[in-house]
Design a protein around this motif. Structure first.
Motif, mmCIF file in Angstrom:
data_model
loop_
_atom_site.group_PDB
_atom_site.id
_atom_site.type_symbol
_atom_site.label_atom_id
_atom_site.label_comp_id
_atom_site.label_asym_id
_atom_site.label_seq_id
_atom_site.Cartn_x
_atom_site.Cartn_y
_atom_site.Cartn_z
ATOM 1 N N ASP A 85 0.873 -1.184 0.000
ATOM 2 C CA ASP A 85 0.000 0.000 0.000
ATOM 3 C C ASP A 85 0.902 1.224 0.000
ATOM 4 O O ASP A 85 1.908 1.233 0.713
ATOM 5 C CB ASP A 85 -0.918 -0.008 1.235
ATOM 6 N N ASP A 86 0.560 2.230 -0.789
ATOM 7 C CA ASP A 86 1.419 3.412 -0.844
ATOM 8 C C ASP A 86 1.283 4.275 0.408
ATOM 9 O O ASP A 86 2.091 5.172 0.620
ATOM 10 C CB ASP A 86 1.131 4.246 -2.096
ATOM 11 N N SER A 87 0.282 4.014 1.219
ATOM 12 C CA SER A 87 0.095 4.783 2.450
ATOM 13 C C SER A 87 0.646 4.010 3.647
ATOM 14 O O SER A 87 0.212 2.881 3.925
ATOM 15 C CB SER A 87 -1.392 5.076 2.663
ATOM 16 N N ALA A 88 1.576 4.642 4.383
ATOM 17 C CA ALA A 88 2.107 4.010 5.596
ATOM 18 C C ALA A 88 0.997 3.826 6.625
ATOM 19 O O ALA A 88 0.992 2.855 7.385
ATOM 20 C CB ALA A 88 3.226 4.866 6.179
ATOM 21 N N THR A 89 0.048 4.754 6.632
ATOM 22 C CA THR A 89 -1.086 4.638 7.547
ATOM 23 C C THR A 89 -1.911 3.404 7.233
ATOM 24 O O THR A 89 -2.269 2.630 8.128
ATOM 25 C CB THR A 89 -1.975 5.890 7.425
ATOM 26 N N ALA A 90 -2.200 3.210 5.957
ATOM 27 C CA ALA A 90 -2.996 2.041 5.560
ATOM 28 C C ALA A 90 -2.253 0.755 5.890
ATOM 29 O O ALA A 90 -2.859 -0.220 6.368
ATOM 30 C CB ALA A 90 -3.299 2.109 4.071
ATOM 31 N N MET B 249 -0.145 0.305 8.279
ATOM 32 C CA MET B 249 -0.211 0.127 9.735
ATOM 33 C C MET B 249 -1.562 -0.436 10.157
ATOM 34 O O MET B 249 -1.640 -1.338 11.000
ATOM 35 C CB MET B 249 0.037 1.483 10.418
ATOM 36 N N VAL B 250 -2.642 0.077 9.570
ATOM 37 C CA VAL B 250 -3.987 -0.411 9.914
ATOM 38 C C VAL B 250 -4.112 -1.889 9.540
ATOM 39 O O VAL B 250 -4.631 -2.704 10.311
ATOM 40 C CB VAL B 250 -5.070 0.439 9.205
ATOM 41 N N ARG C 112 -2.072 -4.002 11.981
ATOM 42 C CA ARG C 112 -2.743 -4.114 13.282
ATOM 43 C C ARG C 112 -3.885 -5.125 13.213
ATOM 44 O O ARG C 112 -4.064 -5.931 14.117
ATOM 45 C CB ARG C 112 -3.313 -2.753 13.713
ATOM 46 N N ASP D 236 -3.278 -3.033 -1.769
ATOM 47 C CA ASP D 236 -4.165 -1.929 -2.133
ATOM 48 C C ASP D 236 -4.375 -2.000 -3.656
ATOM 49 O O ASP D 236 -3.626 -2.689 -4.369
ATOM 50 C CB ASP D 236 -3.489 -0.614 -1.741
ATOM 51 N N MET E 28 -2.285 2.368 -6.459
ATOM 52 C CA MET E 28 -0.909 2.661 -6.024
ATOM 53 C C MET E 28 -0.107 3.191 -7.214
ATOM 54 O O MET E 28 -0.396 2.840 -8.360
ATOM 55 C CB MET E 28 -0.214 1.375 -5.524
ATOM 56 N N MET F 27 -11.278 3.797 11.713
ATOM 57 C CA MET F 27 -9.827 3.997 11.743
ATOM 58 C C MET F 27 -9.343 4.574 13.063
ATOM 59 O O MET F 27 -8.251 4.240 13.519
ATOM 60 C CB MET F 27 -9.384 4.910 10.585
ATOM 61 N N VAL G 164 -3.928 5.593 15.625
ATOM 62 C CA VAL G 164 -3.596 4.591 14.605
ATOM 63 C C VAL G 164 -2.158 4.087 14.743
ATOM 64 O O VAL G 164 -1.903 2.885 14.741
ATOM 65 C CB VAL G 164 -3.815 5.174 13.188
ATOM 66 N N HIS G 165 -1.218 5.018 14.877
ATOM 67 C CA HIS G 165 0.200 4.633 14.894
ATOM 68 C C HIS G 165 0.762 4.502 16.299
ATOM 69 O O HIS G 165 1.797 3.870 16.485
ATOM 70 C CB HIS G 165 1.041 5.679 14.150
ATOM 71 N N ILE H 125 4.040 12.061 7.966
ATOM 72 C CA ILE H 125 3.053 11.131 8.534
ATOM 73 C C ILE H 125 1.679 11.798 8.572
ATOM 74 O O ILE H 125 0.658 11.166 8.304
ATOM 75 C CB ILE H 125 3.490 10.672 9.940
ATOM 76 N N ASP I 235 0.380 11.683 5.059
ATOM 77 C CA ASP I 235 -0.025 10.320 4.702
ATOM 78 C C ASP I 235 -1.371 9.970 5.331
ATOM 79 O O ASP I 235 -2.253 9.406 4.678
ATOM 80 C CB ASP I 235 1.059 9.342 5.179
ATOM 81 N N MET I 236 -1.536 10.326 6.593
ATOM 82 C CA MET I 236 -2.796 10.037 7.293
ATOM 83 C C MET I 236 -3.957 10.776 6.641
ATOM 84 O O MET I 236 -5.022 10.204 6.387
ATOM 85 C CB MET I 236 -2.666 10.434 8.768
ATOM 86 N N GLU J 139 -4.856 9.228 3.312
ATOM 87 C CA GLU J 139 -5.529 7.937 3.464
ATOM 88 C C GLU J 139 -6.973 8.119 3.946
ATOM 89 O O GLU J 139 -7.872 7.407 3.510
ATOM 90 C CB GLU J 139 -4.741 7.047 4.438
ATOM 91 N N LEU K 106 -4.702 9.717 -7.083
ATOM 92 C CA LEU K 106 -3.988 9.573 -5.816
ATOM 93 C C LEU K 106 -4.129 10.876 -5.030
ATOM 94 O O LEU K 106 -4.118 11.959 -5.616
ATOM 95 C CB LEU K 106 -2.509 9.272 -6.070
#
Lengths: 123, 158
Positions: free
Chosen positions: A8-13, A15-16, A19, A55, A58, B20, B71-72, B83, B86-87, B90, B114
């Protein structure tokens, strides 16, 4: 499962997704995170992988192209591919399933929805 | 613009924030209707097909930091601007997908661009548009759509 690749290009995604995988009992698996399909393909070829979570939308190589490459490769075609996307609907899900996706999930995902889809692979 | 579409927008944002970050999305109160003291960040996303439109999501930095904390689980001092961007991207990506899933007929696929993030105030481009404002943990959340694909009757106000 011993190895899971998350694209996924999103680090947030990522991480989710990580988790959620941990919560449903896959925390012991080695998780490899990559930002696009091209890198995912490279990491899949490195060593045996039990699951690819990707994802759809991307840069460089999108999830649909990645799915086609994985299912078109004799070495990788057995890897189950779960597509997690914000751009999915019944028409897209039907197309991805036809291309060989094991499951298609809409964002935002939850541990419950992921577990429901992955249960057959975890038994 | 029908009440039904307003409900779709609210539902898309509420489900995204609740899943989320476990945060509740409320109608904007008088307290948050005033300008937030915090600086804000905006993300834009193009809807490419089958309709053409642009979606813009604006959040105060503090609210973004609170979401990232959930989230993180980063300490606040470790939250880099990248970050935050990015959040925010997303969040917008997920809201847009949910909204289009409900808006576009199920037998028709769609394409999104995107997300692009900027800290400048959003400037809405030409075309009909509408803005929705909500309250999340006492901070304002603003969502806007620009483009005729969502507003066929051209009777939309900003």
């Amino acid at each position: 499962m011993k190895r899971i690749v998350i694209a996924d290009d999103s680090a947030t995604a990522r991480m989710v997704i990580r988790r959620c995988l941990e919560i449903i009992g896959l925390g012991d698996a080695g998780m490899v995170e990559v930002p696009n399909g091209r890198e995912a393909l490279a990491r899949l070829k490195e060593e045996p992988t039990d699951l690819l979570v990707t994802d759809l939308n991307m840069p460089i190589m999108d999830g649909e192209t990645l799915l086609k490459w994985v299912k078109g490769s004799p070495k990788l075609t057995h890897v189950p591919v779960v597509v997690i996307t914000s751009a999915g609907n019944p028409a897209k899900e039907a197309l991805l399933t036809e291309l060989g996706a094991f499951a298609v999930l809409d964002k935002p995902i939850s541990p419950a929805t992921l577990l429901k889809k992955l249960e057959p692979l975890m038994q | 613009m029908s009440q039904n579409f307003d409900d779709l927008v609210r539902q898309s944002i509420a489900v995204t924030l609740e899943n989320m970050a476990f945060m509740e999305v409320l109608p904007q109160s008088e307290d948050t209707a005033t300008e937030s003291a915090n600086s804000s960040m905006s993300a834009r996303l193009l809807v490419l097909d089958p309709i053409q439109a642009e979606m813009i999501l604006t959040l105060p930095i503090q609210l973004l930091r609170n979401i990232i904390d959930v989230v993180h689980a980063f300490p606040e001092e470790d939250v880099a601007e990248q970050i935050q961007a990015d959040m925010l991207g997303e969040l917008l990506n997920t809201v847009a997908g949910r909204l289009l899933n409900d808006f576009i007929p199920g037998n028709q696929s769609y394409r999104l661009g995107l997300p692009e993030v900027s800290q400048d105030d959003p400037v809405l481009c030409d075309g009909p548009s509408k803005t929705w404002k909500y309250d999340v943990e006492g901070e304002p959340l603003t969502f806007a759509i620009v483009g005729s694909g969502f507003f066929p009757d051209d009777s939309v106000t900003v």
